[in-house]
Design an enzyme around this catalytic site. Sequence first.
Site, mmCIF file in Angstrom:
data_model
loop_
_atom_site.group_PDB
_atom_site.id
_atom_site.type_symbol
_atom_site.label_atom_id
_atom_site.label_comp_id
_atom_site.label_asym_id
_atom_site.label_seq_id
_atom_site.Cartn_x
_atom_site.Cartn_y
_atom_site.Cartn_z
ATOM 1 N N CYS A 1 53.221 -12.603 -55.343
ATOM 2 C CA CYS A 1 53.477 -12.342 -53.930
ATOM 3 C C CYS A 1 54.988 -12.766 -53.687
ATOM 4 O O CYS A 1 54.967 -12.236 -52.439
ATOM 5 C CB CYS A 1 52.367 -12.735 -53.193
ATOM 6 S SG CYS A 1 50.686 -12.259 -53.363
ATOM 7 N N HIS B 1 49.941 -6.353 -46.677
ATOM 8 C CA HIS B 1 50.528 -7.216 -47.834
ATOM 9 C C HIS B 1 50.720 -6.236 -48.983
ATOM 10 O O HIS B 1 49.566 -6.288 -49.881
ATOM 11 C CB HIS B 1 49.452 -8.322 -47.902
ATOM 12 C CG HIS B 1 50.058 -9.496 -49.161
ATOM 13 N ND1 HIS B 1 51.446 -9.568 -49.493
ATOM 14 C CD2 HIS B 1 49.260 -10.039 -49.679
ATOM 15 C CE1 HIS B 1 51.390 -10.297 -50.470
ATOM 16 N NE2 HIS B 1 50.124 -10.952 -50.639
#
Length: 374
Positions: free
Chosen positions: A92, A326
Amino acid sequence: MNAERSPIVIAARRTPIGTRGRALAGLRVEQLAAPVLRAVLDDAATAAGAPADVADVLLGNCMGPGGNPARVAALAAGLDAAIPGGTVDRQCGSGLAAILDAAAGIRAGDGRARLAGGVESASTAPVRSVDGVAYDRAPFAPEGFPDPDMVRAAEDLATHDGIPRSRLDAHAARSHARAREALAAGRFADELVPLAGLDRDDAIGAADRLLPRLPALFPGGALTAGTATRIGDGAAAVLVAPAGAAPGLAVRAGAIVGCDPALPGIGAAPAILSALAAAGVERHQVAAFELVEAFASQSIAVLERIGVAEDDPRVCADGGALALGHPWGASGAVAVVRLFSRLVRGGAPAGTIGVAAASVGGGLGVAAVLEVVR
């Protein structure tokens, strides 16, 4: 390194973030990234008064098809075949790590610009298997180490830090409220490259009004679907150029650190503190924070560890990933694009400081300190 001698982000764009399986689901990673790369190059040429001499294209990606998506996207964007491409995987934090890598290449002495950012198509991510048995993700840690799923890790972090559901719900509701206000005011418009008929982040406002009624994801737990981000498809990119190329955000310092893999959500905290120390910047001097809000518990835990209130207006002022979505490997780059809009497009004076950061599965943190240069 001071701002006058630091590599500088002179253009920054992103796609809208489409919830997995929805508007952007039919686009492969290069189809998401290529239009953003072209828009960044066009913006950079306008800002600098001449086309950029691009040395490389660096894109973060976590779960894509392989085959070096950055190179594929560079060719799809019409860049010269002599320009290579490299794909960065820090999960991420990949998009932000790619931007730091681009800045490092310029600091090392190559005075050419770099396109950098991240891209993720969660909708088209391939199914992986070993001996014919499919699995959701590769390990974040080897045998003998904690290796929690990120949802489990977020719940464990809420328990570890004693964060009740009421605080998680309030944090998510605040993110959506700020994003709705920013959307209505048009503060996303100049950074977006619409694709496939999508011209806004489609998760904004999707869950916040339901927050009190959503069931816990674990028996007796605090986390719900509303206090976890929606997984999305999207891309974000910037052009990092040598100092003095044009106004923008100077990359003052960056940090990539490790932390306990059992509590990966805290990784952004030591990364932020390390990057601030490297830049010689105090916490109170930061005008804007952009954290990748994968989970409300993660954001709250990071902010507590760096001594910033969870409702501080400097933090994700237009909403964060809890509201926007996301897209894994792109999210760290989305944070830099958001800083560019808030500070450069928003007219902040020279010397204004911003911080972008992400916590990463497996126990990592990535952070960058950036400063407005006019």
